[in-house]
Design an enzyme around this catalytic site. Structure first.
Site, PDB file in Angstrom:
ATOM      1  N   ARG A  64     -48.771 -21.117 -51.054  1.00 17.14           N
ATOM      2  CA  ARG A  64     -47.724 -22.091 -50.727  1.00 17.14           C
ATOM      3  C   ARG A  64     -47.486 -22.150 -49.220  1.00 17.14           C
ATOM      4  NH1 ARG A  64     -42.921 -22.854 -47.997  1.00 17.14           N
ATOM      5  NH2 ARG A  64     -42.224 -20.775 -48.634  1.00 17.14           N
TER       6      ARG A  64
ATOM      7  N   HIS B  12     -39.877 -11.422 -43.772  1.00 17.80           N
ATOM      8  CA  HIS B  12     -40.962 -12.413 -43.714  1.00 17.80           C
ATOM      9  C   HIS B  12     -41.286 -12.635 -42.243  1.00 17.80           C
ATOM     10  CE1 HIS B  12     -42.800 -16.313 -45.318  1.00 17.80           C
ATOM     11  NE2 HIS B  12     -42.807 -16.513 -44.005  1.00 17.80           N
TER      12      HIS B  12
ATOM     13  N   CYS C 190     -45.447 -23.251 -39.772  1.00 17.03           N
ATOM     14  CA  CYS C 190     -44.348 -24.068 -40.282  1.00 17.03           C
ATOM     15  C   CYS C 190     -44.457 -25.491 -39.747  1.00 17.03           C
ATOM     16  CB  CYS C 190     -43.003 -23.457 -39.864  1.00 17.03           C
ATOM     17  SG  CYS C 190     -41.580 -24.434 -40.374  1.00 17.03           S
TER      18      CYS C 190
END
Length: 360
Positions: A44, A260, A293
């Protein structure tokens, strides 16, 4: 070699700690202090920013390969509109496949799906209902797989507005009905707090108290764990420690936390060790160092799973993950995507295997 000895922190209740609402489920089975759970985010978070179109077959093969490594949690997709993140357009098909024909694994695997809003969760529930499936129960041997969701908030107003087109407060209000529906359906919930150690719009000095407040709010709503994310990779060891102390001071247990890290500045493994010393035992990573991102220009991939596993094992920690097999997967998916393998440990491991095979 000196063995890493985790420090077990004892905290007295603080008068300033926020009161905790009743929780619906236990967040994490009690494990030994030297066990670390790795959450594999490659399918993902690792793929969402790739420019080259990735076929459904490749995504399913990646998940199938990962399922055989010893992982217990894998991010499988995101129920986000395809116009926002085109690479996640096949998530419905992935969910259907994993319900009908989950890959073989020697352990139970939780497959996690990001849902950005209530519609995303409703779409996931519709598929589960149509297939006659339930979410399953973590730790229950009756279920070989479980279905979980994740949702997110941001630690800065600028990132929240860029990513969700609303303020932090508004985004948290949008989260509330998602958590409520998930609990009604007995679906485990994971929260994310993005840009916790640096924002592409507001810079590196994100207030730790703000991150702690958002994390506590998600847990009080009913999230089962919260992953605090260094989305930009700006985090340093001192600021990671400062953040962890703020989270502890807010009354947040280490067992409710995951970390993370992105490796933009090469500090992900350093920050991981800081988290370990503080008592955190859940870390996110991506095979081959995949990731980045779409809302944070310049941010490189997540810390590579291979690098993280090697570091943890070298410190005497246990993950249950087969490093050699993970290294093969990192090389394979990098080839599939036509990109360089960003795992130094993965490349070194495969080179060692090749040398051993060539020696009589």
């Amino acid at each position: 070699m000196q063995t890493f000895k985790p420090r077990l922190l004892f905290r007295c209740p603080l008068q300033t700690a926020r009161p905790r609402a009743a929780r619906h489920f236990a967040t994490e089975a009690r494990l030994t202090a030297d066990h670390v759970r790795i959450v594999e985010v490659g399918p993902r978070d690792g793929l969402q920013n790739e420019k080259k179109s990735i076929s459904l077959e490749t995504k399913l093969e990646l998940i199938s390969k990962l399922a055989k490594t010893g992982l217990t949690t894998i991010e499988a997709g995101s129920f986000v509109p395809a116009k926002w993140v085109p690479q996640m357009a096949s998530t419905s098909e992935i969910l259907q496949h994993l319900i009908k024909k989950p890959p073989h694994s020697d352990n139970q695997i939780a497959y996690n799906y990001l849902v950005p809003n209530i519609k995303g969760l409703e779409d996931l529930v519709k598929i589960m209902d149509a297939e006659g499936a339930t979410a399953g129960s973590k730790g229950d041997p009756e279920f070989s797989t479980t279905t979980e969701i994740s949702l997110f908030a941001a630690a800065t107003e600028a990132f929240s507005k860029a990513n969700t087109n609303c303020t932090i407060a508004e985004s948290l209000e949008r989260v509330r009905p998602i958590v409520a529906l998930a609990k009604e359906k007995h679906i485990r919930v994971r929260g994310y707090v993005s840009v916790a150690l640096g924002c592409p719009y507001e810079g590196p000095n994100v207030a730790p108290s703000k991150v702690a407040d958002i994390t506590a709010t998600l847990l009080e709503m009913g999230a089962d764990e919260v992953s605090v994310a260094d989305t930009t990779g700006m985090g340093t060891a001192p600021r990671t420690l400062e953040l962890l102390k703020a989270l502890s001071a807010a009354g947040i247990a280490n067992s409710d936390l995951a970390l993370h890290f992105h490796d933009t500045y090469g500090q992900a493994l350093v920050n991981t060790v800081v988290g370990l010393e503080h008592g955190v035992r859940i870390f996110d990573s991506s095979v081959g160092g995949l990731g980045g991102c779409p809302y944070s220009k310049g941010a490189t991939g997540n810390v590579a799973t291979e690098d993280l596993v090697h570091t943890l094992h070298s410190l005497g920690m246990h993950t249950g993950i087969d490093l050699e097999e993970m290294s093969r997967i990192g090389s394979w998916i990098s080839d599939q995507l036509g990109r360089a393998n960003d795992s130094r440990v993965g490349k070194a491991t495969l080179a060692r295997i090749a040398r051993e095979k060539s020696c009589p």
